[in-house]
Design a protein around this motif. Structure first.
Motif, short mmCIF file in Angstrom:
data_model
loop_
_atom_site.label_atom_id
_atom_site.label_comp_id
_atom_site.label_asym_id
_atom_site.label_seq_id
_atom_site.Cartn_x
_atom_site.Cartn_y
_atom_site.Cartn_z
N THR A 168 10.18 -35.30 88.61
CA THR A 168 11.05 -35.80 90.45
C THR A 168 11.02 -37.47 89.40
O THR A 168 11.80 -38.41 90.24
N VAL A 169 10.20 -37.95 88.74
CA VAL A 169 10.89 -39.36 88.46
C VAL A 169 11.42 -39.87 87.30
O VAL A 169 12.42 -40.69 87.74
N CYS A 226 13.84 -32.29 94.04
CA CYS A 226 12.81 -31.95 93.01
C CYS A 226 11.38 -32.45 94.01
O CYS A 226 10.61 -32.09 94.29
N VAL A 227 11.58 -33.54 95.21
CA VAL A 227 10.59 -34.33 96.11
C VAL A 227 9.97 -33.08 96.82
O VAL A 227 8.58 -32.68 97.23
N ILE A 285 9.79 -43.91 96.18
CA ILE A 285 9.61 -43.06 96.05
C ILE A 285 9.58 -42.32 95.04
O ILE A 285 8.61 -41.01 93.71
N LEU A 286 9.93 -43.44 94.12
CA LEU A 286 9.73 -43.42 92.17
C LEU A 286 8.80 -44.01 91.84
O LEU A 286 7.75 -42.10 91.03
N ILE A 292 1.53 -39.20 91.65
CA ILE A 292 1.74 -37.09 91.35
C ILE A 292 1.73 -36.99 90.22
O ILE A 292 0.78 -36.39 89.84
N ALA A 293 2.07 -37.71 89.24
CA ALA A 293 2.71 -37.09 87.86
C ALA A 293 1.25 -37.09 87.11
O ALA A 293 0.71 -36.33 86.24
#
Length: 317
Positions: A168-169, A226-227, A285-286, A292-293
């Motif tokens: 997602t990143v 992805c989100v 968002i990024l 989270i990652a």
């Protein structure tokens, strides 16, 4: 190496990250108001340290002042980390952040001196996002929650949450680059309607500007997938990990807000506030995906590939 929690260092790192977010907004205002060449020289402004702040000069020179402030804050952060942080990799993050802010400043100067070339402008935007991610990472890894993390429930499922969030990143960052290309190429209204494109699902791709704008819309779909996949995985499998559920909910809210802003840009014919806020929301968002990652790596344990738990839950979720 284990590290004690340093309240002052963490608070300062958060300050740098917040200041960087503000810098993104101020920088976005420069492009949204068409003020990129309001000050035609660099590093001075009309040969002065502080010119008359009127018209576009207010936005462009104001951007330079905020950028200089963030640069000084980053120097102090790098020094503080070098002196007080026992973890070598965190100290190195501070040095990388310092290098990134220097590169960002040089790209900003080149953008002006070369009269806003698209390639340099996009590189300037992309480096800004990298620096923001570095600042957020330093704030995260100096926090009490990061340092004190011990319990590690299994990160079951395939792909792992850490891999899913990292994807997602990457997708979000690529989408930001496409958005920067569209923005600095003047393609923001190349497709004048929304949600359709010239009243169709696929517009006639008869110009590069339309192609850039449509690629950005396709990218938004990829980011949304992805989100939602990442957030859904967290809420289904890791709802008992507050360090993950909070960012997951924030990520979904930011996605909805970002889509609304994207539509508002078209409907308002690129009004300054929604256009600039769209830039900052994309950066959030990024950064949230990155948090989270990183937290997935820190708070969850990846089972061995051949473990029963992995085999039983290895389906895509």
């Amino acid at each position: 190496m284990s590290a004690p929690y340093n309240r002052g260092l963490h608070a300062y790192a958060v300050t740098v990250a917040v200041a960087t977010g503000c810098l993104l907004f101020v920088g976005g205002l420069v492009t949204s108001t068409g003020s990129g060449l309001a000050v035609p020289d660099w590093p001075l402004s009309f040969g002065q340290v502080f010119p008359r702040m009127t018209g576009g000069v207010l936005f462009e020179h104001g951007h330079r002042l905020v950028a200089s402030t963030v640069g000084v804050l980053t120097v102090v952060l790098a020094i503080w980390l070098a002196r007080a942080e026992p973890r070598r990799w965190v100290r190195r993050l501070g040095l990388v952040a310092l290098a990134a802010v220097v590169v960002q400043g040089l790209l900003g100067g080149l953008t002006v001196l070369l009269k806003l070339p698209v390639a340099v402008s996009v590189a300037h935007a992309g480096t800004a996002e990298i620096f923001f991610c570095l600042a957020v990472t330093i704030a995260l890894v100096t926090s009490r929650g990061w340092i004190a993390a011990d319990a590690r429930p299994a990160d079951e499922g395939a792909p792992s949450l850490a891999t899913l969030a990292a994807t997602t990143v990457v997708v979000a960052y690529l989408q930001i680059l496409v958005g920067a290309l569209m923005r600095h190429s003047g393609a923001g209204l190349a497709i004048p309607d929304f949600p359709l494109s010239f009243g169709r699902l696929v517009p006639p791709l008869d110009s590069s500007l339309v192609a850039y704008a449509y690629a950005h819309r396709l990218g938004a779909i990829a980011v949304s997938i992805c989100v939602l996949w990442t957030a859904g995985r967290i809420l289904r499998r890791h709802a008992d990990v507050p360090a993950l559920t909070g960012p997951a909910l924030a990520l979904v809210a930011l996605l909805a807000f970002q889509i609304f802003l994207g539509a508002a840009i078209i409907w308002t014919r690129k009004a300054v506030i929604p256009t600039t806020t769209h830039v900052v929301s994309g950066a959030l968002i990024l950064a949230t995906s990155l948090v989270i990652a990183l937290r997935a790596r820190r708070h969850l344990a990846v089972p061995a590939v051949d473990s029963p738990a992995r085999s039983a839950t290895g389906t895509v979720a």
